[in-house]
Design a protein around this motif. Structure first.
Motif, PDB file in Angstrom:
ATOM      1  N   ALA A  65       0.824  -1.216   0.000  1.00 27.15           N
ATOM      2  CA  ALA A  65       0.000   0.000   0.000  1.00 27.15           C
ATOM      3  C   ALA A  65       0.853   1.259   0.000  1.00 27.15           C
ATOM      4  CB  ALA A  65      -0.928  -0.010   1.214  1.00 27.15           C
ATOM      5  N   THR A  66       2.119   1.135  -0.397  1.00 26.43           N
ATOM      6  CA  THR A  66       3.000   2.295  -0.351  1.00 26.43           C
ATOM      7  C   THR A  66       2.645   3.353  -1.391  1.00 26.43           C
ATOM      8  OG1 THR A  66       4.585   1.114  -1.772  1.00 26.43           O
ATOM      9  CG2 THR A  66       4.932   1.007   0.613  1.00 26.43           C
ATOM     10  N   ALA A  67       1.867   2.967  -2.400  1.00 28.90           N
ATOM     11  CA  ALA A  67       1.475   3.943  -3.424  1.00 28.90           C
ATOM     12  C   ALA A  67       0.221   4.720  -3.020  1.00 28.90           C
ATOM     13  CB  ALA A  67       1.250   3.248  -4.755  1.00 28.90           C
ATOM     14  N   GLU A  68      -0.452   4.291  -1.967  1.00 27.96           N
ATOM     15  CA  GLU A  68      -1.658   4.989  -1.527  1.00 27.96           C
ATOM     16  C   GLU A  68      -1.298   6.330  -0.888  1.00 27.96           C
ATOM     17  OE1 GLU A  68      -4.216   2.693   0.932  1.00 27.96           O
ATOM     18  OE2 GLU A  68      -4.308   0.989  -0.454  1.00 27.96           O
ATOM     19  N   PRO A  69      -2.126   7.361  -1.099  1.00 25.27           N
ATOM     20  CA  PRO A  69      -1.830   8.662  -0.486  1.00 25.27           C
ATOM     21  C   PRO A  69      -1.861   8.558   1.030  1.00 25.27           C
ATOM     22  CG  PRO A  69      -4.055   8.628  -1.402  1.00 25.27           C
ATOM     23  CD  PRO A  69      -3.388   7.378  -1.872  1.00 25.27           C
ATOM     24  N   ALA A  70      -0.941   9.250   1.675  1.00 21.91           N
ATOM     25  CA  ALA A  70      -0.859   9.235   3.134  1.00 21.91           C
ATOM     26  C   ALA A  70      -0.520  10.636   3.621  1.00 21.91           C
ATOM     27  CB  ALA A  70       0.192   8.244   3.602  1.00 21.91           C
ATOM     28  N   ARG A  71      -1.198  11.056   4.640  1.00 18.55           N
ATOM     29  CA  ARG A  71      -0.992  12.398   5.184  1.00 18.55           C
ATOM     30  C   ARG A  71       0.388  12.526   5.818  1.00 18.55           C
ATOM     31  NH1 ARG A  71      -4.984  15.274   9.669  1.00 18.55           N
ATOM     32  NH2 ARG A  71      -3.715  17.138  10.050  1.00 18.55           N
ATOM     33  N   SER A  72       1.056  13.642   5.562  1.00 21.29           N
ATOM     34  CA  SER A  72       2.385  13.909   6.098  1.00 21.29           C
ATOM     35  C   SER A  72       2.342  15.134   7.004  1.00 21.29           C
ATOM     36  CB  SER A  72       3.383  14.138   4.957  1.00 21.29           C
ATOM     37  OG  SER A  72       4.627  14.591   5.437  1.00 21.29           O
ATOM     38  N   ARG A 105      -1.180  -8.984   5.903  1.00 16.32           N
ATOM     39  CA  ARG A 105       0.092  -8.311   6.172  1.00 16.32           C
ATOM     40  C   ARG A 105       0.316  -7.234   5.118  1.00 16.32           C
ATOM     41  NH1 ARG A 105       5.372 -11.703   8.094  1.00 16.32           N
ATOM     42  NH2 ARG A 105       3.712 -12.597   9.395  1.00 16.32           N
ATOM     43  N   GLN A 106       0.408  -5.988   5.561  1.00 19.43           N
ATOM     44  CA  GLN A 106       0.499  -4.848   4.666  1.00 19.43           C
ATOM     45  C   GLN A 106       1.818  -4.092   4.836  1.00 19.43           C
ATOM     46  OE1 GLN A 106      -2.940  -2.241   4.701  1.00 19.43           O
ATOM     47  NE2 GLN A 106      -4.275  -3.854   5.486  1.00 19.43           N
ATOM     48  N   LEU A 107       2.271  -3.504   3.739  1.00 19.68           N
ATOM     49  CA  LEU A 107       3.408  -2.593   3.757  1.00 19.68           C
ATOM     50  C   LEU A 107       2.871  -1.192   3.521  1.00 19.68           C
ATOM     51  CD1 LEU A 107       6.481  -2.018   3.736  1.00 19.68           C
ATOM     52  CD2 LEU A 107       6.439  -2.439   1.271  1.00 19.68           C
ATOM     53  N   ARG A 108       3.065  -0.300   4.500  1.00 18.16           N
ATOM     54  CA  ARG A 108       2.530   1.055   4.408  1.00 18.16           C
ATOM     55  C   ARG A 108       3.586   2.083   4.795  1.00 18.16           C
ATOM     56  NH1 ARG A 108      -2.642   2.031   3.434  1.00 18.16           N
ATOM     57  NH2 ARG A 108      -4.080   0.243   3.326  1.00 18.16           N
ATOM     58  N   LEU A 109       3.321   3.333   4.400  1.00 18.34           N
ATOM     59  CA  LEU A 109       4.193   4.445   4.768  1.00 18.34           C
ATOM     60  C   LEU A 109       3.547   5.208   5.922  1.00 18.34           C
ATOM     61  CD1 LEU A 109       5.158   5.725   1.198  1.00 18.34           C
ATOM     62  CD2 LEU A 109       6.546   4.321   2.748  1.00 18.34           C
ATOM     63  N   LEU A 110       4.197   5.195   7.078  1.00 12.89           N
ATOM     64  CA  LEU A 110       3.687   5.855   8.269  1.00 12.89           C
ATOM     65  C   LEU A 110       4.689   6.901   8.732  1.00 12.89           C
ATOM     66  CD1 LEU A 110       1.896   3.299   8.136  1.00 12.89           C
ATOM     67  CD2 LEU A 110       2.094   3.124  10.631  1.00 12.89           C
ATOM     68  N   THR A 111       4.199   7.897   9.439  1.00  9.35           N
ATOM     69  CA  THR A 111       5.045   8.971   9.947  1.00  9.35           C
ATOM     70  C   THR A 111       5.697   8.560  11.261  1.00  9.35           C
ATOM     71  OG1 THR A 111       3.765  10.730   8.880  1.00  9.35           O
ATOM     72  CG2 THR A 111       5.054  11.341  10.823  1.00  9.35           C
ATOM     73  N   MET A 137      17.067   7.894   7.975  1.00 11.73           N
ATOM     74  CA  MET A 137      15.664   8.047   8.350  1.00 11.73           C
ATOM     75  C   MET A 137      15.581   8.795   9.675  1.00 11.73           C
ATOM     76  SD  MET A 137      12.552   7.598   7.437  1.00 11.73           S
ATOM     77  CE  MET A 137      12.692   6.391   6.107  1.00 11.73           C
ATOM     78  N   ALA A 138      14.785   9.863   9.686  1.00  8.02           N
ATOM     79  CA  ALA A 138      14.693  10.736  10.853  1.00  8.02           C
ATOM     80  C   ALA A 138      13.236  10.913  11.266  1.00  8.02           C
ATOM     81  CB  ALA A 138      15.318  12.098  10.530  1.00  8.02           C
ATOM     82  N   PRO A 139      12.989  11.308  12.508  1.00  5.77           N
ATOM     83  CA  PRO A 139      11.619  11.557  12.964  1.00  5.77           C
ATOM     84  C   PRO A 139      10.894  12.553  12.067  1.00  5.77           C
ATOM     85  CG  PRO A 139      13.108  11.515  14.829  1.00  5.77           C
ATOM     86  CD  PRO A 139      13.976  11.457  13.600  1.00  5.77           C
ATOM     87  N   THR A 140       9.596  12.377  11.952  1.00  6.50           N
ATOM     88  CA  THR A 140       8.627  13.132  11.132  1.00  6.50           C
ATOM     89  C   THR A 140       8.635  12.701   9.672  1.00  6.50           C
ATOM     90  OG1 THR A 140       9.994  15.082  10.555  1.00  6.50           O
ATOM     91  CG2 THR A 140       8.794  15.145  12.659  1.00  6.50           C
ATOM     92  N   LYS A 141       9.630  11.916   9.243  1.00 11.85           N
ATOM     93  CA  LYS A 141       9.598  11.375   7.890  1.00 11.85           C
ATOM     94  C   LYS A 141       8.592  10.229   7.815  1.00 11.85           C
ATOM     95  CE  LYS A 141      14.191  12.211   5.874  1.00 11.85           C
ATOM     96  NZ  LYS A 141      15.404  11.527   5.342  1.00 11.85           N
ATOM     97  N   GLN A 142       8.099   9.942   6.614  1.00 13.52           N
ATOM     98  CA  GLN A 142       7.281   8.760   6.377  1.00 13.52           C
ATOM     99  C   GLN A 142       8.211   7.591   6.050  1.00 13.52           C
ATOM    100  OE1 GLN A 142       4.678  10.366   3.268  1.00 13.52           O
ATOM    101  NE2 GLN A 142       2.967  10.243   4.689  1.00 13.52           N
ATOM    102  N   ALA A 143       7.997   6.477   6.739  1.00 15.15           N
ATOM    103  CA  ALA A 143       8.877   5.330   6.602  1.00 15.15           C
ATOM    104  C   ALA A 143       8.066   4.073   6.345  1.00 15.15           C
ATOM    105  CB  ALA A 143       9.704   5.158   7.881  1.00 15.15           C
ATOM    106  N   PRO A 144       8.644   3.071   5.673  1.00  9.50           N
ATOM    107  CA  PRO A 144       7.932   1.806   5.442  1.00  9.50           C
ATOM    108  C   PRO A 144       7.769   1.022   6.738  1.00  9.50           C
ATOM    109  CG  PRO A 144      10.178   1.678   4.610  1.00  9.50           C
ATOM    110  CD  PRO A 144       9.966   3.092   5.016  1.00  9.50           C
ATOM    111  N   VAL A 145       6.548   0.531   6.954  1.00  8.77           N
ATOM    112  CA  VAL A 145       6.196  -0.199   8.163  1.00  8.77           C
ATOM    113  C   VAL A 145       5.329  -1.393   7.763  1.00  8.77           C
ATOM    114  CG1 VAL A 145       4.805  -0.074  10.270  1.00  8.77           C
ATOM    115  CG2 VAL A 145       6.382   1.778   9.713  1.00  8.77           C
ATOM    116  N   ILE A 146       5.504  -2.521   8.448  1.00  5.47           N
ATOM    117  CA  ILE A 146       4.713  -3.722   8.203  1.00  5.47           C
ATOM    118  C   ILE A 146       3.668  -3.850   9.309  1.00  5.47           C
ATOM    119  CG2 ILE A 146       4.768  -6.185   7.705  1.00  5.47           C
ATOM    120  CD1 ILE A 146       6.692  -4.567   5.960  1.00  5.47           C
TER     121      ILE A 146
END
Length: 309
Positions: free
Chosen positions: A50-57, A104-110, A74-83
């Motif tokens: 789901a890394t291509a889905e829009p995600a709020r930053s 099991r999903q792969l997503r970009l979280l802050t 990778m630093a705080p406040t960045k969006q990072a890949p999470v399982i």
């Protein structure tokens, strides 16, 4: 001058020890997320990318490198890949006879957890880490610890060692960054938690961009030797514990506590790296390469305690 590489001594097991009085509360706030989505999908048996889905930053300017691209700083406040394990979006509402199964999903979280009750996203900047010893009793982390656990994939992490003898230009202890990685150079997985937050000024909405999804990395006491760099380190789970940690049906506090107590020294190696990693804009694979011996000033050898340089 010899090169400085630390390899931890091997032992295995789980520990229930509490941290000593006066220790710092977290690890440093940087790690290397150097894998691309295809590598993560294979390594973590991901069902849904789901890394291509829009995600709020929360960032005012575009992230560099872009979210999802290999990032060696990778630093705080960045969006990072999470399982994480969750029902696919749009399938959460099912009948009782046919509930939607989590996948099991792969997503970009802050990076920086914002509790659902928080009135301000700035809270997340201060919640990049959660202590394993108190995560099940913390108001900020306990709800997520019981039902919203995740894996944070990484190549390794950075820690800054304060020199006991060398000072910087401001007269403060000189800080030397180290890179800590698996002794087998494989991808590792930090134990993490994630949370959903919607600002009070945003009305109820099904628009996914109305929600901010954030995560934190759980820390534990540092391995012997690594504690000469920093007294805390990320809680790195073995692959055999990934499924249990991700499973949202595991809500019993004792079962979760057992996973939180996981501690197996002997899996990591560490070496000093260029101080360039201290800058937010620095990036690239050169950041994890060993620093030349001549650059080391007042550095403590994690293996022996000897002062180098």
């Amino acid at each position: 001058m010899r090169s400085l590489v630390y390899v931890s001594q091997c032992s295995t097991g789980r520990t229930t020890g509490e941290p000593s009085e006066g220790v710092l509360t977290g690890m440093c706030g940087r790690y290397a997320a150097s894998a691309n989505p295809d590598e993560l999908i294979e390594a973590f048996d991901v069902d849904l990318d789901a890394t291509a889905e829009p995600a709020r930053s929360v960032l005012a300017n575009p992230q560099t490198p872009p979210p999802g691209a290999p990032d060696f700083n990778m630093a705080p406040t960045k969006q990072a890949p999470v399982i994480l394990m969750r029902s696919p979006r749009g399938q959460a509402e099912e009948t009782e006879s046919a509930p939607a199964a989590p996948v099991r999903q792969l997503r970009l979280l802050t990076w920086g957890l914002v509790p659902s009750w928080s009135k301000d996203v700035k809270t997340g900047v201060r919640m990049i880490n959660a202590r394993s010893e108190t995560v099940l009793t913390s108001r900020a982390f306990a709800p997520a610890a019981r039902s919203r656990r995740c894996l944070v994939p990484a190549r390794g992490w950075y820690e800054w060692q304060e020199s006991p003898v060398a000072k910087d230009a401001k007269g403060k202890p000189r800080k030397q960054p180290f890179f800590v990685e698996s002794g087998s150079s494989e991808l590792i997985a930090f134990a993490g938690l994630y949370e959903f937050w919607r600002g009070p000024e945003i009305p109820e909405s099904t628009d996914p961009m109305a929600w901010l999804t954030t995560f934190t990395i759980i820390t534990t006491a540092a391995d012997p030797g690594l504690d000469r760099i920093h007294d805390r380190q990320p809680l790195v789970l073995d692959p055999g514990d990934w499924a249990g940690w991700l499973d949202p049906s595991v809500t019993d506090g004792d079962d979760i506590a057992d996973l939180l107590r996981f501690h197996a020294p002997g899996r990591f190696r560490a070496h000093p790296v260029s101080r360039a990693v201290s800058g937010n804009r620095a990036n690239g694979p050169q950041l994890i390469e060993p620093a030349p011996a001549e650059e080391l000033v007042g550095v403590v050898d994690p293996s022996t305690g000897e002062i180098i340089g």
